[in-house]
Design a protein around this motif. Structure first.
Motif, mmCIF file in Angstrom:
data_model
loop_
_atom_site.group_PDB
_atom_site.id
_atom_site.type_symbol
_atom_site.label_atom_id
_atom_site.label_comp_id
_atom_site.label_asym_id
_atom_site.label_seq_id
_atom_site.Cartn_x
_atom_site.Cartn_y
_atom_site.Cartn_z
ATOM 1 N N MET A 1 9.769 57.443 113.631
ATOM 2 C CA MET A 1 10.970 57.078 114.354
ATOM 3 C C MET A 1 11.008 55.577 114.654
ATOM 4 O O MET A 1 12.053 54.997 114.871
ATOM 5 C CB MET A 1 11.048 57.867 115.655
ATOM 6 N N ALA A 2 9.795 54.986 114.663
ATOM 7 C CA ALA A 2 9.741 53.555 114.957
ATOM 8 C C ALA A 2 10.425 52.746 113.859
ATOM 9 O O ALA A 2 10.902 51.651 114.102
ATOM 10 C CB ALA A 2 8.294 53.103 115.093
ATOM 11 N N GLU A 3 10.493 53.365 112.665
ATOM 12 C CA GLU A 3 11.057 52.629 111.525
ATOM 13 C C GLU A 3 12.554 52.366 111.712
ATOM 14 O O GLU A 3 13.102 51.440 111.138
ATOM 15 C CB GLU A 3 10.849 53.403 110.210
ATOM 16 N N ASP A 4 13.205 53.231 112.519
ATOM 17 C CA ASP A 4 14.645 53.048 112.674
ATOM 18 C C ASP A 4 14.977 51.943 113.671
ATOM 19 O O ASP A 4 16.136 51.714 114.001
ATOM 20 C CB ASP A 4 15.323 54.359 113.093
ATOM 21 N N GLY A 5 13.932 51.243 114.152
ATOM 22 C CA GLY A 5 14.174 50.083 114.993
ATOM 23 C C GLY A 5 14.502 50.403 116.438
ATOM 24 O O GLY A 5 14.909 49.527 117.190
ATOM 25 N N ILE A 6 14.316 51.677 116.811
ATOM 26 C CA ILE A 6 14.560 52.038 118.214
ATOM 27 C C ILE A 6 13.296 51.739 119.022
ATOM 28 O O ILE A 6 12.221 52.217 118.693
ATOM 29 C CB ILE A 6 14.891 53.548 118.343
ATOM 30 N N ILE A 7 13.419 50.917 120.067
ATOM 31 C CA ILE A 7 12.222 50.607 120.861
ATOM 32 C C ILE A 7 12.046 51.601 121.990
ATOM 33 O O ILE A 7 10.924 52.008 122.304
ATOM 34 C CB ILE A 7 12.265 49.152 121.408
ATOM 35 N N LEU A 8 13.153 52.008 122.592
ATOM 36 C CA LEU A 8 13.053 52.921 123.728
ATOM 37 C C LEU A 8 14.122 53.990 123.631
ATOM 38 O O LEU A 8 15.273 53.699 123.313
ATOM 39 C CB LEU A 8 13.226 52.162 125.046
ATOM 40 N N GLU A 9 13.704 55.207 123.903
ATOM 41 C CA GLU A 9 14.659 56.295 123.883
ATOM 42 C C GLU A 9 14.295 57.308 124.956
ATOM 43 O O GLU A 9 13.121 57.627 125.142
ATOM 44 C CB GLU A 9 14.639 56.973 122.503
ATOM 45 N N THR A 10 15.281 57.768 125.697
ATOM 46 C CA THR A 10 15.018 58.883 126.615
ATOM 47 C C THR A 10 15.904 60.040 126.203
ATOM 48 O O THR A 10 17.033 59.851 125.747
ATOM 49 C CB THR A 10 15.319 58.530 128.084
ATOM 50 N N ARG A 11 15.356 61.258 126.367
ATOM 51 C CA ARG A 11 16.134 62.454 126.039
ATOM 52 C C ARG A 11 16.163 63.358 127.260
ATOM 53 O O ARG A 11 15.129 63.831 127.714
ATOM 54 C CB ARG A 11 15.483 63.200 124.878
ATOM 55 N N GLY A 12 17.334 63.530 127.785
ATOM 56 C CA GLY A 12 17.515 64.443 128.922
ATOM 57 C C GLY A 12 16.699 64.075 130.136
ATOM 58 O O GLY A 12 16.265 64.938 130.908
ATOM 59 N N LEU A 13 16.464 62.786 130.319
ATOM 60 C CA LEU A 13 15.617 62.351 131.425
ATOM 61 C C LEU A 13 16.274 62.678 132.770
ATOM 62 O O LEU A 13 17.414 62.280 133.025
ATOM 63 C CB LEU A 13 15.362 60.842 131.329
ATOM 64 N N THR A 14 15.533 63.406 133.599
ATOM 65 C CA THR A 14 16.074 63.841 134.885
ATOM 66 C C THR A 14 15.033 63.652 135.979
ATOM 67 O O THR A 14 13.854 63.951 135.781
ATOM 68 C CB THR A 14 16.468 65.339 134.830
ATOM 69 N N MET A 15 15.466 63.113 137.109
ATOM 70 C CA MET A 15 14.561 62.937 138.248
ATOM 71 C C MET A 15 15.230 63.521 139.480
ATOM 72 O O MET A 15 16.245 63.010 139.942
ATOM 73 C CB MET A 15 14.280 61.439 138.450
ATOM 74 N N ARG A 16 14.651 64.604 139.977
ATOM 75 C CA ARG A 16 15.193 65.250 141.177
ATOM 76 C C ARG A 16 14.308 64.967 142.371
ATOM 77 O O ARG A 16 13.085 65.002 142.268
ATOM 78 C CB ARG A 16 15.246 66.769 140.979
ATOM 79 N N PHE A 17 14.919 64.643 143.489
ATOM 80 C CA PHE A 17 14.184 64.586 144.760
ATOM 81 C C PHE A 17 14.765 65.682 145.640
ATOM 82 O O PHE A 17 15.823 65.496 146.235
ATOM 83 C CB PHE A 17 14.378 63.238 145.443
ATOM 84 N N GLY A 18 14.111 66.818 145.702
ATOM 85 C CA GLY A 18 14.688 67.936 146.441
ATOM 86 C C GLY A 18 16.029 68.281 145.825
ATOM 87 O O GLY A 18 16.124 68.561 144.639
#
Lengths: 241, 384
Positions: free
Chosen positions: A1-18
């Motif tokens: 995947m690094a070959e496609d030049g993407i440095i950072l990717e998040t998928r469905g990133l979720t942060m719940r506090f309560g």
């Protein structure tokens, strides 16, 4: 995947506090060498997003990829070693140590002592703190402490740099210098910059991501963002640019 | 570990102080035996073993930021490791090293769970105290014949007596004379002090101080803070174990009291009174408080005064009036005080000049760690 030049990717990133969902199912991606600006009203989840990326918070769900590698289960120091540097919103520096010591600690992580000394002097010059080398960082003005932290981050030569409100507390002059510095840094590293200062954003922005209530509202060029009615409603309208 | 001479680091300005303090100790090393006073030498050996213990706490708390409420457990473990192994082997060389290795291993296991489990400062204090007390009650209950390791019985609350002293390496019959025991103890104290100073001046030591200063930033730079804390904890345990072994060679005896709460608390008082974040301060604090305890204990004060009552009073006075401890306060006086304070501090410090590492760090560390012991208010600092 690094070959496609993407440095950072998040998928469905979720942060719940309560019951509060600070970051809600965020799919974010950016290319190597990109300079991305992150804007959004207070509480939109920008800083929390940064904290999830550097594992200061453990994301509730979702994945983070850096240069093709899944770093979701890495912990903070491992992420740092992969090449993600962060300047936090409230400067996180070693207040009880001198400017030189602060930078040196960062340089020494990557180099032998002699080389670290050399690089430290270089970086101190670069961020314009030559006059305060031996001063305790805790005694510096807020703007200067920002420079120290920038220096610490630069010293590590990260591939991706997260800057959380880099110009907060800086004078007009310093903001100008920061603009220059960010352009310069961008030649070697990808950047994500969180800012509230619209003039500053306009000066550096290529592509802008707007956060709203923990989600990505829209992603576009600065011009289009400025003319986007939705964005004006949630954010710019209140601050009238 | 070549950082001692690097430029720009405040440790550099300490080198004179380090050599001055070490120099004073070397002078004592040569002068005291000449005085031909066996009782004095014996007493000094007792103080020396306790100063080594004070150094172990000064290191892990003042520089590593680890508030260990049970440093006495490593002292006791070192003592028992020596007593039991020397009783089995009949020769003191291996037991001398075991007195450091056993506490170090114990600290490595305990520390692994604490630091890799990311427990905050308050829990570290509580757990170390609990483990110390558990050891105290366990050893107390081992007076029966069934509790023995090899030839050596644990003896429970009776304690182990008539423990063999040091002999020349490899020759069990050649016990060290009183003078040689003194040279050996004092030499080890000097080595410990200089060794710790060199460690603190090295890259490792700088990172350790940085971790205490700002754990999050150290991590964001890519330092594995868990590993640094664990290493500091283990080194501190080995030094405390050394102190335990030296103290046995002073009194030929060890009992579960080595694990007792009163010693655990006293170690903290030494550091508190002398100054958290310095090495010299806790050494002084240790000597002063032990001497106070000696005077009170022998009734030289006229009797009727409870040692712990006085200690409590001393700690209260320090917390309220001299919260930084002796050495940092003198340093402030010398730099900013009025004419008299400057003169007093200058005279005292120039005698034994020693600037602790990163100046005002210690003040904050002191306040926070102490709060950490008293209540949960400051525990979450590192979560930033």
């Amino acid at each position: 995947m690094a070959e496609d030049g993407i440095i950072l990717e998040t998928r469905g990133l979720t942060m719940r506090f309560g019951g509060v969902v600070a970051v809600n199912n965020v799919d974010f991606s950016m290319k190597e060498g990109e300079l991305r600006c992150l804007i959004g009203p207070n509480g939109a989840g920008k800083s929390t997003f940064f904290k999830c990326l550097t594992r200061q918070y453990k994301p509730s769900t979702g994945q983070v990829f850096f240069r093709g590698a899944d770093i979701t289960s890495d912990i903070t120091f491992q992420i740092a070693r992969r090449g993600i540097g962060i300047k936090t919103q409230v400067p996180s520096v070693f207040d009880g140590l001198s400017v030189h010591e602060n930078i040196w600690l960062s340089a020494r992580r990557h180099h032998k002592t002699r080389e670290a000394n050399r690089i430290t002097d270089q970086i101190i010059e670069r961020v314009g703190l030559g006059h305060a080398t031996k001063k305790l960082v805790g005694q510096l003005a807020h703007g200067e402490r920002q420079w120290v932290e920038l220096g610490i981050v630069l010293t590590g030569e990260p591939k991706l740099i997260l800057l959380d409100e880099p110009t907060a507390g800086m004078t007009g002059d310093e903001v100008g210098r920061t603009t220059e510095l960010i352009r310069e840094i961008n030649r070697q590293a990808a950047l994500i910059v969180v800012e509230h200062d619209m003039q500053f954003i306009k000066a550096i922005a290529q592509k802008v991501t707007v956060f709203h209530q923990g989600q990505i509202l829209v992603e576009d060029t600065m011009i289009n963002i400025m003319n986007n009615q939705q964005v004006r409603d949630v954010y710019l309208g209140k601050h009238s640019v | 570990m070549t950082g001692l001479l690097a430029s720009g680091w405040r440790f550099d300005s300490n080198r004179h102080g380090t050599w001055a303090v070490a120099g004073v100790m070397v002078v004592l090393l040569f002068i005291l035996p000449v005085l031909d006073d066996p009782l004095l030498l014996l007493q000094v050996r007792y103080y020396v073993s306790m100063i080594v213990l004070a150094l172990s706490m000064a290191f892990i708390w003042g520089f590593g930021g680890i508030m260990c409420f049970g440093q006495s457990m490593f002292f006791g473990l070192g003592g028992y490791a020596y007593a039991i192994s020397v009783g089995n082997i009949g020769e003191s060389t291996a037991p001398f090293f075991l007195a450091m290795i056993i506490p170090a291993i114990f600290a490595a296991i305990l520390g692994y769970f604490m630091f890799f489990g990311r427990l905050n400062d308050v829990y570290v204090a509580v757990i170390t105290l609990a483990v110390t007390l558990a050891l105290y009650y366990f050893i107390n209950s081992t007076s029966g014949d069934e509790y023995s390791i090899g030839k050596a019985r644990l003896m429970g609350f009776n304690g182990i007596s008539s423990i063999r002293k040091f002999n020349w390496p490899g020759d069990p019959k050649a016990l060290l004379s009183a003078n040689h025991l003194f040279y050996f103890s004092m030499g080890l104290l000097i080595a410990t002090y200089v060794g710790l100073k060199m460690l603190l001046g090295s890259t490792f030591g700088r990172v350790v101080v940085a971790v205490k200063e700002n754990e999050l930033r150290a991590e964001l730079l890519g330092y594995d803070v868990r590993l640094y804390k664990l290493t500091v904890f283990v080194i501190g345990a080995a030094i405390a174990g050394l102190a335990g072994c030296l103290s046995i060679n002073y009194k030929n005896f060890i009992s579960p009291n080595a694990f007792h709460l009163s010693l655990a608390a006293q170690i903290i008082m030494w550091v508190l009174v002398g100054g958290v974040g310095t090495l010299l301060g806790p050494m002084i604090g240790c000597v002063v408080l032990l001497y106070v305890s000696f005077i009170l204990g022998t009734g030289a004060s006229g009797g009727g005064l409870n040692t712990y009552l006085i200690f409590g009073l001393i700690v209260m006075i320090f917390v309220l009036a001299i919260p930084q401890g002796i050495v940092p306060t003198l340093r402030d006086w010398r730099e900013q005080g009025g004419r008299y304070r400057r003169a007093i501090a200058g005279a005292v410090l120039n005698l034994a000049e020693q600037l602790p590492a990163p100046g005002n760090v210690h003040v904050r560390a002191f306040g926070e760690r102490l709060l950490g012991v008293l209540g949960p208010t400051a525990g979450d600092r590192t979560k930033g």
